[in-house]
Write a protein that holds these residues in place. Structure first.
Motif, short mmCIF file in Angstrom:
data_model
loop_
_atom_site.label_atom_id
_atom_site.label_comp_id
_atom_site.label_asym_id
_atom_site.label_seq_id
_atom_site.Cartn_x
_atom_site.Cartn_y
_atom_site.Cartn_z
N PRO A 34 0.82 -1.22 0.00
CA PRO A 34 0.00 0.00 0.00
C PRO A 34 0.86 1.27 0.00
O PRO A 34 1.82 1.38 0.74
N GLY A 35 0.47 2.18 -0.88
CA GLY A 35 1.18 3.45 -0.98
C GLY A 35 2.21 3.51 -2.09
O GLY A 35 2.70 4.59 -2.43
N THR A 36 2.56 2.37 -2.71
CA THR A 36 3.61 2.37 -3.73
C THR A 36 3.08 2.54 -5.14
O THR A 36 3.85 2.83 -6.05
N ARG A 37 1.79 2.29 -5.36
CA ARG A 37 1.17 2.41 -6.68
C ARG A 37 1.77 1.43 -7.68
O ARG A 37 1.86 1.72 -8.88
N GLU A 38 2.18 0.25 -7.21
CA GLU A 38 2.66 -0.77 -8.12
C GLU A 38 2.38 -2.15 -7.53
O GLU A 38 2.23 -2.31 -6.31
N ILE A 39 2.30 -3.14 -8.42
CA ILE A 39 2.21 -4.53 -8.01
C ILE A 39 3.36 -5.29 -8.64
O ILE A 39 3.87 -4.91 -9.70
N THR A 40 3.78 -6.35 -7.99
CA THR A 40 4.84 -7.20 -8.51
C THR A 40 4.38 -8.64 -8.45
O THR A 40 3.50 -9.00 -7.66
N ALA A 41 4.98 -9.47 -9.31
CA ALA A 41 4.65 -10.89 -9.34
C ALA A 41 5.93 -11.68 -9.50
O ALA A 41 6.88 -11.24 -10.16
N GLU A 42 5.95 -12.87 -8.91
CA GLU A 42 7.12 -13.74 -8.97
C GLU A 42 6.70 -15.19 -9.14
O GLU A 42 5.55 -15.54 -8.92
N GLY A 43 7.67 -16.01 -9.54
CA GLY A 43 7.43 -17.45 -9.63
C GLY A 43 6.89 -17.90 -10.96
O GLY A 43 6.40 -19.03 -11.08
N GLY A 44 6.98 -17.04 -11.97
CA GLY A 44 6.45 -17.37 -13.28
C GLY A 44 5.12 -16.68 -13.51
O GLY A 44 4.18 -16.85 -12.73
N ILE A 45 5.04 -15.87 -14.58
CA ILE A 45 3.80 -15.13 -14.85
C ILE A 45 3.39 -15.33 -16.30
O ILE A 45 4.21 -15.58 -17.18
N ILE A 46 2.09 -15.23 -16.52
CA ILE A 46 1.52 -15.19 -17.87
C ILE A 46 0.73 -13.89 -17.97
O ILE A 46 -0.22 -13.67 -17.20
N LEU A 47 1.14 -13.03 -18.89
CA LEU A 47 0.47 -11.75 -19.10
C LEU A 47 -0.22 -11.82 -20.46
O LEU A 47 0.44 -11.88 -21.50
N SER A 48 -1.54 -11.84 -20.44
CA SER A 48 -2.31 -12.04 -21.67
C SER A 48 -2.95 -10.73 -22.12
O SER A 48 -3.57 -10.02 -21.30
N PHE A 49 -2.79 -10.41 -23.40
CA PHE A 49 -3.44 -9.27 -24.04
C PHE A 49 -4.29 -9.78 -25.19
O PHE A 49 -4.21 -10.94 -25.58
#
Length: 263
Positions: free
Chosen positions: A210-225
């Protein structure tokens, strides 16, 4: 278990005493039951070393042996000598001499940093100093969370839910299995699908501070568009403008007609 010293302030006390005497020759047994009704109630609990641990206030109540049934109540929980959580409810049962509390009929909890929690009922046990609820809704200036299997560890000052959750965060709808607040305030989410506009993030772990205005992900991600997918080991996503950075074994797969056009 807490060594409780409970101080009781009663502005109005009405006591009804019923005695029943049954004689069995040659011995006598006396059965005694005492109840007390009161108004303007204040109860205080202390830790083993004498520090404030909790305060209960109520408009009215009935004392039966060591058990209280209280109405129009407020239950304040302390963390490191400050009032951390304040729970209000129409009905509170304070049982076992103050070792167990159950709040019912619609409970609202406010944390001193602005988190608001709402649920039908909660239970608190002195043995582990944990507040639990079957289901809860938490709101803040940045997100809204609904979760099942909720607990709040008052010794560690953090919440956890392990039976499914949904988070609404700046246009994201995030669904997952487990959500945990860490000791630094970081919110960790496990086995997550996060959807925003035309894209989706699928990842084993998603983090929001909270307060950083960002999210992070780890462990392998799939970003679908709509035009394809990106896979990588980690992701950093800026909530304000949707810009993101991916790292670690990055692979981009585009739709076959992504580059089609007249020129």
């Amino acid at each position: 278990m807490l060594n409780k010293k409970i101080l009781l302030t009663l502005t109005v006390i009405a006591i009804a005493v019923a005695l029943a005497l049954v004689i069995f020759a040659p011995k006598v047994e006396i059965e005694e039951q005492v109840q007390a009704a009161a108004a303007g109630i204040v109860l205080r609990g202390f830790t083993d070393d004498g520090r404030p641990h909790w305060i209960v206030t109520a408009q009215r109540g009935i004392l039966d042996d060591e058990d209280w049934q209280l109405s129009t109540t407020e239950f304040v929980f302390y963390y490191e000598d400050r009032q951390r959580l304040t729970a209000t409810a129409p009905l509170l049962y304070l049982l076992q001499g103050g070792d167990l509390a159950r709040l019912h009929n619609g409970v609202a909890i406010e944390r001193d940093d602005g988190y608001h929690m709402f649920t039908e009922s909660i239970e608190w046990c002195a043995d582990d100093n944990v507040v639990s609820a079957a289901q809860i809704k938490i709101t803040s200036d940045e997100f809204e969370l609904t979760a099942k299997g909720f607990t709040y560890d008052l010794d560690q000052d953090r919440f956890h839910a392990d039976d499914g959750f949904t988070v609404l965060l700046d246009g994201f709808s995030i669904v997952g299995d487990v959500i945990t607040e860490t000791e630094t305030g970081l919110i960790a989410m496990d086995r997550v699908s996060a959807i925003r506009d035309d894209h989706e993030i699928i990842t084993p772990q998603l983090f929001f501070y909270p307060g950083t205005r960002e999210i992070t992900a780890e462990g392998g991600i799939i970003l679908s568009f709509e035009f394809g997918t990106i896979t990588a080991e980690s992701l950093r996503y800026m909530l304000d403008d949707g810009a993101f950075t991916v790292e670690g074994q990055v692979r981009v797969v585009l739709q076959h007609d992504f580059f089609l056009g007249e020129r």
